[in-house]
Scaffold this active site. Structure first.
Site, PDB file in Angstrom:
ATOM      1  N   ASP A 148       0.856  -1.168   0.000  1.00 53.43           N
ATOM      2  CA  ASP A 148       0.000   0.000   0.000  1.00 53.43           C
ATOM      3  C   ASP A 148       0.906   1.237   0.000  1.00 53.43           C
ATOM      4  O   ASP A 148       2.138   1.142   0.069  1.00 53.43           O
ATOM      5  CB  ASP A 148      -0.960  -0.018   1.210  1.00 53.43           C
ATOM      6  CG  ASP A 148      -2.157   0.895   0.984  1.00 53.43           C
ATOM      7  OD1 ASP A 148      -3.198   0.698   1.644  1.00 53.43           O
ATOM      8  OD2 ASP A 148      -2.069   1.794   0.116  1.00 53.43           O
TER       9      ASP A 148
HETATM   10  C1  GLC Z   1      -4.142   4.482  -0.114  1.00 53.31           C
HETATM   11  C2  GLC Z   1      -5.063   3.337   0.217  1.00 53.31           C
HETATM   12  C3  GLC Z   1      -5.153   2.317  -0.870  1.00 53.31           C
HETATM   13  C4  GLC Z   1      -4.991   2.995  -2.209  1.00 53.31           C
HETATM   14  C5  GLC Z   1      -3.580   3.507  -2.295  1.00 53.31           C
HETATM   15  C6  GLC Z   1      -3.300   4.252  -3.609  1.00 53.31           C
HETATM   16  O1  GLC Z   1      -3.459   4.911   1.009  1.00 53.31           O
HETATM   17  O2  GLC Z   1      -4.870   2.651   1.434  1.00 53.31           O
HETATM   18  O3  GLC Z   1      -6.423   1.658  -0.725  1.00 53.31           O
HETATM   19  O4  GLC Z   1      -5.269   2.091  -3.256  1.00 53.31           O
HETATM   20  O5  GLC Z   1      -3.243   4.340  -1.201  1.00 53.31           O
HETATM   21  O6  GLC Z   1      -4.040   5.437  -3.644  1.00 53.31           O
END
Ligand code: GLC
Length: 747
Positions: free
Chosen positions: A280
Site C-alpha cells: 500500500d
Molecule cells: C491508499 C489506500 C489504498 C490505495 C492507495 C493508492 O493509502 O490505502 O487503498 O489504493 O493508497 O491510492
C-alpha cells in the site's frame, strides 16, 4: 453486458514499436517471454520494475523512465501524457518495457456508482460486475490498466471510515460481490484494451482496526483470519484477480507488508497464486514507524523476503536491494520472482503489443453507463421504515417539500474515493424530482442546513414552513463525502450538525416525513427513524442517485436493498455484527434496561448476561434487513432430508408469496448454525441468497442446494473440514427472521 471497442490505427503502430526493442519472441507463451526478457535485464532494471511512482514532475518522470527506474505509475490520468510517457518507455528505454498505469477506480471512474457498501446492499453480483465493467471501459479510455479495487476487507465497525469501500460485514457476501467486481474490471480477457487489472485489498484484516480507528493495530488470530477475513481473498484468487495489495495494519505485531505467513504460506503456497503483490502507499517505509524496521533498507529486505513484488512510492526497494543482494540478505531468486510476477502481468495485459490508449473518449458518461448506474443506485436503496404506506407517493400528493443538506449536494452524493468523477454530472434528488415529477407535483425546496455538519439552525424555520405548505416532506440527510473513507474514523455515529433537530422540527409539523440518508456507513439514527414516517437508506448513491431515489419515492421502482452491515442503536455497541458467537451468557430479549432499573437495585438484580444496560443487545436493524412496498410471505420450508453425509447436499425449498399489491424483488437468505463445534461457532452464517422477482399476488417455490462441504471451517486442530453433528438453518428475509429447520450431518 458486453461492450466492444473499435481499435484504432494507434494499435497497429504500437504492435511494431515493442517487439524490436525487447528482442523477445512474440510467438512464445507468456512464461517463456517472461524468462526471455528477464534474462536480458540488469539488476537496476529489475529493481526499476519493482518501483511504482506517483509522479509530480513529468520531465523527472520521463528521465527516470528512460533509465528503466519505473515499473508503474499511479495518479496520472491524462491520456496524452500517459501515451507520451509510454512512448518513452517503449522507444527510449533499453529494453522497451511498457509502464503499468494505475489508479484508484473504486466505484466508477467518470460515471460514479454507489459506494461499494451500497453495491453490497443490492445483494446482486451482476450489478457489481456491470459497474466494474463500465468503470474499466471509462478508465482505460484514459490509459489506466490497473485499479486498486475491489476492497474486500471484512468491516464490522462503522467507526472505521473505510467501511464505505467494503462489501460489509459478511465473508460470503463480500466473497460473492468482490469476485463479481474482479470479473467486471478484468472482463473476459486481460489483454482486451478495456480490461483493467483488479487488486484484492487490503491483505489482510485491515477492517479489524482496534476501536475502528484507521491504520490501528489488529489482533486477529489465525483461526479467525481463516474463517472470517481470508475467505473473500481466496475467492478473489479463484476469480483470477491479477494483483493483491498489502494492508497498513500490523496484525498481532506483524505489519502485513512483511507478513510472510499471509503473503507466502497462504497466498503462494496454499492458494498457488501467481499474480503480483504491491504494497500500500509507502506501507514498506512505514514499517519504520511501526517499530518493525530500523531503516528503509531493513524495510525493503523484510518486504521482498515476505513476498512483496512492487513498492508503492516509498522507493526503499530501488534504493537498497542491490546492496541487500550483494550482502546476501536478499537472494537474486527473490528479486527475479518479483520481477517475473510484474512482467507476467504486463504480458497478460497485452501491454507489449498494445501500450497506448485506444479506447475512444466518447465512452465517458455514455447513456448506457448512466442507465447501469441508475439501476445500481435503485437496487442499493434500503427501505428501513414505511409506516401507513407513506411511500410510494400516491396521486393525493400534490405538493412535496424537499429539504435537507443532502437534497442537492452533487459532490457529496458521489461519496468517498472519487478522484475522477465530476460533480457537474451528478443528478441530485432535487434536480431529479423537479425534472421527472415536476409535472405531477409542486416542489418546494428549502435546504434547512447548508451541509451535513452545519450547526447553524437559522434555516430550519424556513424548512418547517415549507413542510407546512406541503402534503409530504422528504428530508435528505447523512454525511458529506469527506466524513467516510480512508483516515476518516468517527467516535460518534450520530447524525452530524443539526440534522437531527431538522428532522424532529419537520416531524413536529404533523406532516408525513420521509427521511432519506446518504452516508458512507451505517449511522445511529434511532431517534430520527422514530421521528420519521418512512426511511430510505441510500448510502452514497453516486451520479444517478437522484433519478433512482425519485423513481422510488413515486413508486416507479420498488426498493429491494438489504443491509450489508448491522445497524447499531448506539455507537458503543460497535463492533456489531450478526455472525457473532453466542457466549456463555447470551442476552435475553427481555433484559431490563437502564431506565427500568430501580434505585438501589441489588448488585446481581440486573442481567448477568451479555448486553449493554443502556443500549440493550439488539441492533437497530439487523444484517440483511430491508422492506418492500409489497409484503413477502414465507411458508412451507422443507428439507429433502434432515440427515446428510459430509459429501452430501442440503436441499431446501420454501414457498415465497408476494402478498401485496406491488411487483417486487425479495432477497431470500439462507443461514446455517453449527450448533456445537470443536471451537465456538457463530450463532449463524449466511451461506446463500437469491434475488427473487415476483409480481403482485404471485408465488414461487424457491430452492437452495447447499453442499455440506460449505459448512466446513478451520477447527480446533487447525484443519479445515465439516464436523458431523446438529445444525439449524433459516430461510428468510433477514438475519433475524426466518423459517427454520434442523438437520444432522453424520459421519
Ligand atoms: C491508499 C489506500 C489504498 C490505495 C492507495 C493508492 O493509502 O490505502 O487503498 O489504493 O493508497 O491510492
Amino acid at each position: 453486458m458486453k461492450m466492444k471497442i473499435i481499435t484504432s490505427a494507434f494499435l497497429a503502430m504500437s504492435l511494431m514499436a515493442c517487439s524490436e526493442k525487447s528482442n523477445i519472441n512474440k510467438d512464445s507463451d507468456i512464461e517463456s517471454r517472461v524468462e526471455s526478457l528477464l534474462s536480458q535485464m540488469t539488476m537496476e532494471e529489475k529493481l526499476g520494475q519493482m518501483n511504482q511512482l506517483s509522479p509530480w514532475d513529468f520531465e523527472e518522470l520521463a528521465a527516470r523512465v528512460r533509465k528503466g527506474e519505473v515499473g508503474s505509475i499511479l495518479n496520472v490520468v491524462n491520456p496524452e501524457e500517459i501515451n507520451k510517457i509510454q512512448k518513452i518507455a517503449v522507444e527510449e528505454s533499453r529494453l522497451g518495457i511498457p509502464i503499468l498505469v494505475s489508479r484508484d477506480v473504486i466505484h466508477g471512474y467518470k460515471t460514479i456508482f454507489p459506494i461499494p457498501l451500497g453495491q453490497a446492499a443490492t445483494f446482486n453480483p451482476q450489478i457489481a460486475e456491470d459497474g466494474a465493467r463500465v468503470a474499466a471501459i471509462e478508465a482505460s479510455a484514459d490509459g489506466i490498466r490497473w485499479t486498486f479495487a475491489p476492497m474486500i476487507d471484512i468491516s464490522r465497525d462503522p467507526r472505521w471510515g473505510r467501511i464505505a469501500e467494503s462489501c460489509g460485514e459478511d465473508p460470503y457476501l463480500s466473497s460473492v460481490m468482490g469476485a463479481a467486481m474482479i470479473k467486471g474490471y478484468q472482463g473476459d480477457s486481460l489483454n482486451d484494451p478495456t480490461a483493467i487489472a483488479a487488486c484484492a485489498k487490503h491483505f489482510v484484516a485491515y477492517g479489524a482496526a482496534e476501536g475502528g480507528k484507521d491504520y490501528n493495530s489488529t489482533f486477529i488470530p489465525e483461526r479467525v483470519l481463516r474463517n472470517v477475513y481470508l475467505p473473500p481473498f481466496k475467492a478473489a484468487v479463484e476469480a483470477g484477480c491479477a494483483t493483491f495489495m498489502t494492508s497498513f495494519n500490523d496484525n498481532d505485531g506483524v505489519p502485513s507488508t512483511a507478513n510472510k505467513f499471509v503473503l507466502k504460506d497462504v497466498l503462494r503456497d496454499e492458494w498457488k497464486y501467481d499474480g503480483m503483490v504491491v504494497t500500500d502507499w509507502a506501507s514498506a517505509a512505514e514499517m519504520i514507524n511501526h517499530g518493525f524496521c530500523v531503516d528503509g533498507k531493513d524495510a525493503a529486505e523484510k518486504s521482498v523476503n515476505a513476498g512483496v513484488d512492487m513498492e508503492m512510492v516509498s522507493e526503499t526497494f530501488i534504493k537498497n536491494l542491490k546492496q541487500s543482494v550483494e550482502e546476501k540478505k536478499v537472494s537474486m531468486e527473490t528479486i527475479d520472482n518479483a520481477v517475473r510476477n510484474i512482467l507476467r502481468l504486463k504480458f497478460r495485459l497485452g501491454l507489449f503489443e498494445n501500450p497506448y490508449v485506444v479506447t475512444p473518449q466518447t465512452v465517458k458518461y455514455a447513456d448506457a453507463h448512466l442507465q447501469i448506474a441508475k439501476t445500481a443506485a435503485e437496487q442499493s436503496v434500503i427501505l428501513l421504515k414505511n409506516d401507513a404506506q407513506t411511500l410510494p407517493f400516491t396521486d393525493e400528493v400534490k405538493t412535496v417539500a424537499v429539504v435537507g443538506p443532502m437534497a442537492d449536494a452533487p459532490y457529496e452524493q458521489m461519496g468517498t474515493w472519487v478522484f475522477d468523477g465530476e460533480k457537474e454530472h451528478t443528478q441530485t434528488p432535487l434536480k431529479a424530482i423537479r425534472e421527472m415529477y415536476g409535472d405531477k407535483v409542486n416542489v418546494i425546496f428549502e435546504q434547512g442546513l447548508a451541509y451535513s455538519r452545519d450547526k447553524n439552525v437559522a434555516g430550519i424555520a424556513k424548512a418547517v414552513n415549507a413542510a407546512r405548505r406541503a402534503d409530504v416532506v422528504v428530508c435528505f440527510v447523512g454525511e458529506e463525502s469527506i466524513l467516510s473513507g480512508e483516515a476518516h474514523s468517527l467516535a460518534n455515529l450520530d447524525l452530524q450538525g443539526a440534522q437531527s433537530q431538522l428532522i424532529k422540527s419537520l416531524a413536529a409539523t404533523g406532516k408525513p416525513v420521509v427521511t432519506v440518508v446518504m452516508a458512507g456507513r451505517q449511522l445511529t439514527i434511532s431517534d430520527e427513524v422514530e421521528a420519521s414516517d418512512a426511511v430510505l437508506y441510500s448510502f452514497h448513491p453516486g451520479t444517478m442517485g437522484g433519478p433512482a431515489i425519485a423513481d422510488i419515492l413515486f413508486g416507479k421502482v420498488n426498493p429491494s436493498g438489504k443491509t450489508p452491515v448491522t445497524f447499531p442503536r448506539m455507537t458503543g455497541q460497535a463492533p456489531i455484527y450478526y455472525a457473532h458467537n453466542n457466549t456463555g451468557r447470551p442476552a435475553n430479549p427481555t433484559e431490563m434496561l437502564i431506565d427500568e432499573i430501580p434505585v438501589e437495585a441489588g448488585q446481581t438484580s440486573v442481567g448477568c448476561r451479555s448486553f449493554y444496560l443502556d443500549a440493550g443487545n439488539s441492533p437497530l436493524f439487523p444484517f440483511g434487513y430491508g422492506l418492500s412496498y409489497t409484503n413477502f410471505e414465507y411458508s412451507d420450508l422443507k428439507l429433502a432430508s434432515d440427515k446428510l453425509t459430509v459429501d452430501g447436499e442440503v436441499n431446501v425449498s420454501v414457498n415465497l408469496k408476494n402478498a401485496g399489491k406491488y411487483d417486487g424483488t425479495e432477497v431470500v437468505q439462507l443461514y446455517v448454525q453449527d450448533k456445537v463445534g470443536s471451537v465456538t461457532r457463530p450463532v449463524k452464517e449466511l451461506k446463500a441468497f437469491q434475488r427473487v422477482e415476483l409480481k403482485a399476488g404471485e408465488s414461487k417455490t424457491v430452492t437452495f442446494t447447499l453442499p455440506v462441504s460449505d459448512l466446513a471451517f478451520w477447527r480446533y486442530d487447525m484443519t479445515y473440514g465439516v464436523e458431523p453433528g446438529d445444525f439449524k438453518l433459516w430461510v428468510g428475509t433477514n438475519s433475524a427472521e426466518g423459517l427454520s429447520a434442523d438437520f444432522t450431518v453424520i459421519d
